[in-house]
Design a protein around this motif. Structure first.
Motif, PDB file in Angstrom:
ATOM      1  N   SER A 151      -7.517  -3.523   3.167  1.00  0.00           N
ATOM      2  CA  SER A 151      -6.169  -4.018   3.449  1.00  0.00           C
ATOM      3  C   SER A 151      -6.176  -5.373   4.143  1.00  0.00           C
ATOM      4  O   SER A 151      -5.202  -6.123   4.055  1.00  0.00           O
ATOM      5  CB  SER A 151      -5.408  -2.996   4.302  1.00  0.00           C
ATOM      6  N   HIS A 209       0.857  -1.178   0.000  1.00  0.00           N
ATOM      7  CA  HIS A 209       0.000   0.000   0.000  1.00  0.00           C
ATOM      8  C   HIS A 209       0.897   1.234   0.000  1.00  0.00           C
ATOM      9  O   HIS A 209       2.022   1.215   0.516  1.00  0.00           O
ATOM     10  CB  HIS A 209      -0.916   0.004   1.213  1.00  0.00           C
ATOM     11  N   ARG A 220       1.883   0.840   5.203  1.00  0.00           N
ATOM     12  CA  ARG A 220       2.051   1.396   3.856  1.00  0.00           C
ATOM     13  C   ARG A 220       3.398   2.089   3.748  1.00  0.00           C
ATOM     14  O   ARG A 220       4.041   2.450   4.746  1.00  0.00           O
ATOM     15  CB  ARG A 220       0.949   2.385   3.521  1.00  0.00           C
TER      16      ARG A 220
END
Length: 416
Positions: free
Chosen positions: A181, A69, A219
Motif C-alpha cells: 500500500s 484498497h 481501505r
C-alpha cells in the motif's frame, strides 16, 4: 519382415480401452459446475449492488490512477471471490480501451501465507521475462530481493496491478499489506499503481492486524450476505447447460437450492450438490437426475466438505468436536455452552488416554471451528457485570460429523 498378424500403430491408436466409458449421457459440459469456473457477468445472480461497489473501488485504475484498497467479508459461498475476480477482469477490458494496462494476481493465502511467498507469487504472476529480462525463481532469494524484483516487474509490465488476497486472514504476517500500500509513497515504484482486495470469512480480521498496518492501510469494506433459495435456484439455472437437455427433472434444481439455503445460503454447496447428483445418476446408469439423486448428493457433499475441513485438524480439535457431537446426539438441545462442552471433552480425552487441554485453549479451538463453519458460535450476556457465555452448535447432522471424525483411527476406541 513383419507379418500381417502384427497390428500396425494406426490400428492400435483406434482401439478403445474397455476400462473406460466414452459416452456421457448426463453431462454436456461438467466444467461449468467446477468451483473455479468464472461465469459470464450476465450469469452472476443477486450481487448487482456488490459488483457496483467493487467497481467503484477499482474505477480509478481505468485511467491509470491508484484504486481504493478493499476488504470483502462474508461466509463461504457468498460470491466474494467470484465478484472480485469477475469485476477485475471487466476492469482490465475497460482499461485497455483507454490504453491503460491493468493486470491482477490472485493469491490463495491458505497456501501462500508468508510474506515472501506472497510477494514471490505476485511477481511471478505479473512478470513478463521478455520485458524485464529476468525470472522470479521459486527459491534462492531473500524476501527483500523478491520485493526488488516485484517493484521492477510492476513498473515494467503494468500501469496498475490488482492484488487479490483470498483468505487474507491466513497470512502469518500482514507486513506485506503495508509495503504494497505504501510502495508508491516510499518511491519503491515510479509509474505503476497498486490496489489490494483482501477476502475473508472473518469480519473481525481488521481488528487482528498489526498497528503499523492499521495506520497505513486505508481501505473500503464490503460484506456479502448469504444467498436466499430463489437466488441459489437462479444460480443453478444458469448452470443448467452443464447437463444434456432433459437430464434434470423439474424438481432437481429447486430442491438443490432449497437444501443449500437451509444452512448458509452457500452457492458452492448448491453447485456441489447438483454436480454430485449428476455423478451419482451417471454411476448407476440412470438417464435423468432426480430428487432422490439430489438428496443423496447433499449427504455426499456434506461429508466431502466436512472431511476437507476436519481431516487435517489436530487430534485435540477432533476430540472436542466428538464431544460436541455426542452432546448433540444424547440431549434434547442442539446448543451447548463452552463449559458443558469442556466437561464432555475432558471425559472423552480421558477415554483415549489423551491429556486434556485447558478450558481457555478449548475455547480457542471452538473459535477456530466456528471460523471454518464446522460449528456456529454465539455469545450471550449473563447480565450486568456478569460477562458473556459462549454457546456452540454443529452446523451439520451429528451422524455426518461422526462419520467423518471416525475416519481417524485414533478415535475408533470411543465407539467400542
Amino acid at each position: 519382415m513383419p507379418t500381417n498378424d502384427v497390428p500396425r500403430d494406426s490400428d492400435l491408436s483406434e482401439e478403445r480401452n474397455t476400462l473406460f466409458d466414452y459416452t456421457d449421457t448426463i453431462f454436456a459440459d461438467e466444467d461449468l459446475l467446477e468451483i473455479g469456473h468464472l461465469p459470464a457477468p450476465e450469469r452472476i445472480v443477486g450481487r448487482d449492488e456488490h459488483m457496483q461497489k467493487v467497481a467503484d473501488a477499482l474505477n480509478p485504475a481505468i485511467f491509470g490512477s491508484a484504486p481504493s484498497h478493499l476488504f470483502v467479508f462474508g461466509k463461504t459461498g457468498t460470491g466474494k471471490t467470484l465478484i472480485s475476480r469477475s469485476v477485475t477482469e471487466m476492469l482490465q477490458t475497460e482499461a485497455d480501451r483507454e490504453g491503460v494496462t491493468v493486470q491482477y494476481a490472485f493469491i490463495d493465502c491458505g497456501e501462500k501465507n508468508t510474506e515472501a511467498s506472497v510477494v514471490k507469487r505476485v511477481a511471478q504472476s505479473l512478470n513478463d521475462p521478455e520485458r524485464t529480462e529476468f525470472t522470479v525463481p521459486e527459491r534462492g532469494l531473500a524476501t527483500g530481493d523478491y520485493y526488488e524484483r516485484l517493484w521492477t516487474v510492476l513498473d515494467t509490465c503494468t500501469d496498475v496491478a490488482i492484488v487479490i488476497l483470498d483468505e487474507i486472514d491466513m497470512l502469518e504476517d500482514d507486513e506485506v499489506l503495508r509495503k504494497l500500500s505504501r510502495a508508491s509513497e516510499n518511491r519503491r515504484i515510479d509509474s505503476a499503481r497498486i490496489g489490494v482486495i483482501g477476502i475473508s470469512n472473518k469480519i473481525d480480521y481488521p481488528d487482528q492486524m498489526s498497528e503499523r498496518v492499521k495506520s497505513s492501510f486505508s481501505r473500503d469494506e464490503l460484506v456479502f450476505p448469504p444467498y436466499d433459495a430463489n437466488q441459489l435456484g437462479e444460480i443453478l439455472e444458469n448452470r443448467r447447460d452443464a447437463f444434456h437437455d432433459g437430464v434434470l427433472t423439474d424438481d432437481a434444481i429447486p430442491l438443490a437450492a432449497a437444501l443449500a439455503a437451509q444452512e448458509h445460503g452457500d452457492a458452492r454447496k448448491a453447485i456441489d450438490i447438483l454436480r454430485n447428483a449428476g455423478r451419482i445418476a451417471k454411476r448407476v446408469d440412470e438417464e435423468t437426475v432426480t430428487e432422490d439423486h439430489i438428496r443423496q448428493a447433499k449427504e455426499k457433499t456434506e461429508v466431502d466438505r466436512l472431511a476437507e475441513l476436519i481431516d487435517g485438524s489436530p487430534l485435540q480439535a477432533k476430540v472436542l468436536l466428538y464431544a460436541l457431537t455426542k452432546l448433540t446426539t444424547n440431549n434434547d438441545g442442539v446448543e451447548f455452552t463452552s463449559r458443558e462442552i469442556y466437561h464432555a471433552y475432558t471425559r472423552t480425552a480421558a477415554a483415549i488416554d489423551l491429556d486434556a487441554l485447558s478450558e481457555r485453549r478449548t475455547r480457542e479451538l471452538l473459535q477456530e471451528q466456528d471460523f471454518l463453519n464446522v460449528i456456529d458460535s454465539t455469545k450471550e450476556s449473563r447480565g450486568r457485570g456478569e460477562g458473556v457465555t459462549g454457546k456452540h452448535r454443529l452446523l451439520e447432522s451429528p451422524d455426518i460429523v461422526l462419520e467423518v471424525l471416525l475416519r481417524d483411527d485414533r478415535l475408533e476406541p470411543l465407539e467400542e
